[in-house]
Design an enzyme around this catalytic site. Structure first.
Site, PDB file in Angstrom:
ATOM      1  N   HIS A  10       0.858  -1.181   0.000  1.00 46.14           N
ATOM      2  CA  HIS A  10       0.000   0.000   0.000  1.00 46.14           C
ATOM      3  C   HIS A  10       0.896   1.234   0.000  1.00 46.14           C
ATOM      4  O   HIS A  10       1.925   1.268   0.671  1.00 46.14           O
ATOM      5  CB  HIS A  10      -0.896   0.049   1.244  1.00 46.14           C
ATOM      6  CG  HIS A  10      -1.821  -1.113   1.381  1.00 46.14           C
ATOM      7  ND1 HIS A  10      -2.746  -1.460   0.423  1.00 46.14           N
ATOM      8  CD2 HIS A  10      -1.982  -2.014   2.392  1.00 46.14           C
ATOM      9  CE1 HIS A  10      -3.430  -2.513   0.829  1.00 46.14           C
ATOM     10  NE2 HIS A  10      -2.980  -2.874   2.014  1.00 46.14           N
ATOM     11  N   LEU A  37     -10.525  -3.577  -0.123  1.00 43.45           N
ATOM     12  CA  LEU A  37      -9.889  -3.605  -1.437  1.00 43.45           C
ATOM     13  C   LEU A  37      -8.902  -2.456  -1.591  1.00 43.45           C
ATOM     14  O   LEU A  37      -8.984  -1.442  -0.894  1.00 43.45           O
ATOM     15  CB  LEU A  37     -10.939  -3.551  -2.549  1.00 43.45           C
ATOM     16  CG  LEU A  37     -11.762  -2.279  -2.724  1.00 43.45           C
ATOM     17  CD1 LEU A  37     -11.071  -1.293  -3.673  1.00 43.45           C
ATOM     18  CD2 LEU A  37     -13.144  -2.591  -3.251  1.00 43.45           C
ATOM     19  N   CYS A  94       0.600 -10.891  -3.695  1.00 41.71           N
ATOM     20  CA  CYS A  94      -0.466 -11.855  -3.393  1.00 41.71           C
ATOM     21  C   CYS A  94       0.019 -13.297  -3.510  1.00 41.71           C
ATOM     22  O   CYS A  94      -0.779 -14.224  -3.697  1.00 41.71           O
ATOM     23  CB  CYS A  94      -1.686 -11.614  -4.272  1.00 41.71           C
ATOM     24  SG  CYS A  94      -2.285  -9.915  -4.193  1.00 41.71           S
TER      25      CYS A  94
END
Length: 215
Positions: free
Chosen positions: A78, A152, A169
């Site tokens: 992020h 999300l 991921c």
């Protein structure tokens, strides 16, 4: 009715850990009378490692901190320029299952990108949203006592280099993309509003309260 109400919080750029702790606190303390909330924000640079996260997917994180968190999934990044939307919902009260909520998130992102003439799609075997085999949005949820948190992350206009420091991921070599690469003159606030509108409609809220802080 409280089931038709939602509080939308537009929070700007926040550090990850205090925000995560506030999500946990909200979820732990809420009861059936608590109004659902959706938080829209961006984070200062951070890697987050989900519950199933494996150390091997951290390739060389450098000066960016890694936080072990309680959502599903592996590791992601992020940072500023990435829209993060947290869904703090009473799923039991809304009669929404986890798989249905994941589908709602994926469909909302796909439909938002379609408004920018970007063709995106979800993959049944790899949650998230993709454009030309490149990942543009990541999903991760946690459900506690019938209530969801986390949500999300949609790449808008950010530095994608940190994704090269991990297997995003859990997939080695997964290429990432962002909306600014695909369209010109991107208005990040407009994208956020379009995506929030779709989420609100699909989840089914009639009464919306807007706030700009967690207080």
């Amino acid at each position: 009715m409280v089931t038709d109400k939602v509080i939308i919080r537009n929070l700007g750029v926040l550090p990850y850990e205090p925000t995560w702790l506030r999500m946990q606190q909200f979820t732990n303390e809420r009861d059936d009378s608590a109004t659902d909330e959706i938080w829209a924000l961006q984070h200062e640079p951070v890697f987050t490692q989900g519950q199933a996260g494996k150390e091997e997917h951290l390739l060389g994180t450098g000066d960016i901190p890694v936080v072990q968190v309680d959502r599903g999934g592996q590791v992601t990044y992020h940072g500023p320029g990435q829209l993060v939307i947290y869904l703090l919902l009473n799923l039991k009260r809304k009669k929404i299952g986890v798989r249905e909520l994941v589908t709602i998130m994926e469909e909302s992102v796909v439909e938002t990108l379609k408004e920018y003439e970007v063709e995106a799609y979800a993959k049944p075997d790899a949650p998230g949203v993709y454009v030309n085999d490149n990942k543009i949005a990541s999903l991760g949820l946690r459900v506690r006592r019938g209530c969801s948190f986390h949500g999300l992350a949609l790449n808008l206009d950010m530095d994608l280099e940190p994704f090269l420091r991990i297997n995003p991921c859990g997939y080695a070599g997964m290429a990432m993309t962002q909306l600014a690469t695909l369209v010109g003159n991107l208005d990040q606030a407009e994208v956020a509003e379009r995506l929030l509108k779709l989420l609100i409609n699909k989840i089914g809220y009639a009464e919306i309260t807007r706030l700009n802080s967690l207080d």
